[in-house]
Motif scaffolding. Structure first.
Motif, short mmCIF file in Angstrom:
data_model
loop_
_atom_site.label_atom_id
_atom_site.label_comp_id
_atom_site.label_asym_id
_atom_site.label_seq_id
_atom_site.Cartn_x
_atom_site.Cartn_y
_atom_site.Cartn_z
N ASP A 34 -29.65 10.56 107.53
CA ASP A 34 -28.32 11.13 107.32
C ASP A 34 -28.28 12.11 106.15
N GLU A 35 -29.42 12.33 105.47
CA GLU A 35 -29.50 13.29 104.38
C GLU A 35 -30.17 14.57 104.87
N PRO A 36 -29.43 15.67 105.02
CA PRO A 36 -30.02 16.91 105.55
C PRO A 36 -31.24 17.38 104.76
N PHE A 37 -31.23 17.18 103.43
CA PHE A 37 -32.36 17.63 102.63
C PHE A 37 -33.63 16.87 103.00
N ASN A 38 -33.50 15.55 103.19
CA ASN A 38 -34.66 14.75 103.59
C ASN A 38 -35.19 15.20 104.94
N LEU A 39 -34.28 15.46 105.87
CA LEU A 39 -34.71 15.92 107.20
C LEU A 39 -35.44 17.24 107.11
N GLU A 40 -34.91 18.16 106.34
CA GLU A 40 -35.52 19.47 106.22
C GLU A 40 -36.91 19.36 105.60
N LEU A 41 -37.04 18.55 104.56
CA LEU A 41 -38.32 18.40 103.89
C LEU A 41 -39.36 17.78 104.81
N MET A 42 -39.01 16.69 105.48
CA MET A 42 -39.96 16.04 106.39
C MET A 42 -40.30 16.94 107.56
N SER A 43 -39.30 17.63 108.10
CA SER A 43 -39.55 18.53 109.23
C SER A 43 -40.55 19.60 108.85
#
Length: 297
Positions: free
Chosen positions: A10-19
């Motif tokens: 649910d944290e966009p920053f985490n998603l962007e980093l992992m992606s």
């Protein structure tokens, strides 16, 4: 062919980093920001994914809620799920494992740790698919096999025996994965005398496969056999696996050590115990293991 991962956070920053990290490493990525969106993606195209990276704490459907629904769906139950959480206590790890998680990541984690765990997950998924295909190729008559016994030396021979015997069970690909893990342990750690720490060191140096072949070629060690016995009744499938090694202290492996969940190997007994068999029991010095599968009457 690239593996496709479902990332849920649910944290966009985490998603962007992992992606970004996983895409740069050659993975295809589908990223969603809620448990509800994750279930929708899995419902639409669940067989397309090789693993799920799932945040434990999310509003609405939590990571545990999603995990339980994945494991309750027969078409998704074997899909590797990597739980992510900021809570790293052993009790939390055990809770995730009990719910069916394959792996566990404690935030913050490094790039190397993330990639190591994802590589382990997709390798496990590849093995599952491989055995599913092999099982489908076997004759249906094997379901009527009442007993059999095999003796062999190598991984290739183990793979053939595993695919054959698994077809005699319900959900053959489920049984095959755990059975192969137990047999590989018997070959590598039993007959060839390679310890967990040996494997860690040799994998890190890229010398693991060469060392296995060297020991298989040894005049004494290489002649050792793994023996697998199979018995069937109307309600039970029984496997007895025995190697000619000195055995090992099997008691600590009754439950997984949370610290080992980020290693590149060492999950074989956990996979067999939690995912493939209804009962797993070690005997003697640890070079004999009995695995049972319950069959509906």
């Amino acid at each position: 062919m690239a593996h496709t991962l479902l990332l849920v956070d649910d944290e966009p920053f985490n998603l962007e980093l992992m992606s970004e990290l996983l895409s740069e490493s050659g993975f295809d990525v589908v990223a969603v920001e809620s448990g509800e969106a994750a279930l929708q993606a899995l419902e639409q195209d669940g067989q397309h994914f090789s693993a799920v990276l799932l945040d434990k704490m999310m509003p609405g459907l939590s990571g545990f809620d999603v995990l339980r629904r994945i494991k309750a769906d027969p078409t998704l139950a074997f899909l590797p799920v990597i739980l992510q959480t900021a809570v790293g206590a052993a009790a939390s790890v055990q809770e995730g494992l009990a719910a069916g998680a394959f792996y566990y990541l404690t935030k913050p984690f490094s790039r190397d740790m993330l990639l190591a765990v994802v590589e382990a997950a997709v390798s496990h998924w590849d093995r599952y698919l491989h055995f599913r295909e092999l099982a489908h190729q076997q004759l249906d008559a094997l379901r009527h096999l009442s007993h059999a016994e095999f003796a062999f030396r190598t991984h290739r021979e183990a793979q053939s025996v595993t695919a054959l015997l698994a077809q005699a069970c319900p959900q053959p690909e489920r049984v095959a994965t755990g059975l192969f893990e137990l047999i590989v342990n018997a070959i590598e750690h039993g007959n060839l005398g390679l310890s967990y720490h040996d494997k860690t060191r040799l994998q890190a140096s890229g010398e693991w496969e060469q060392e296995v072949e060297r020991r298989l070629a040894d005049p004494a060690m290489g002649e050792r056999r793994v023996r697998v016995r199979y018995e069937a009744s109307t309600t039970l499938r029984r496997f007895w696996i025995e190697d000619e090694g000195e055995g090992f202290d099997w008691a600590p492996y009754q439950e997984i050590d949370p610290a080992s969940l980020i290693e590149s190997h060492g999950r074989g007994i956990l996979i067999a115990r939690r995912l493939s068999f209804d009962q797993l029991t070690y005997h003697g010095q640890g070079n004999q293991v009995e695995a049972l599968v319950q069959v509906a009457g």
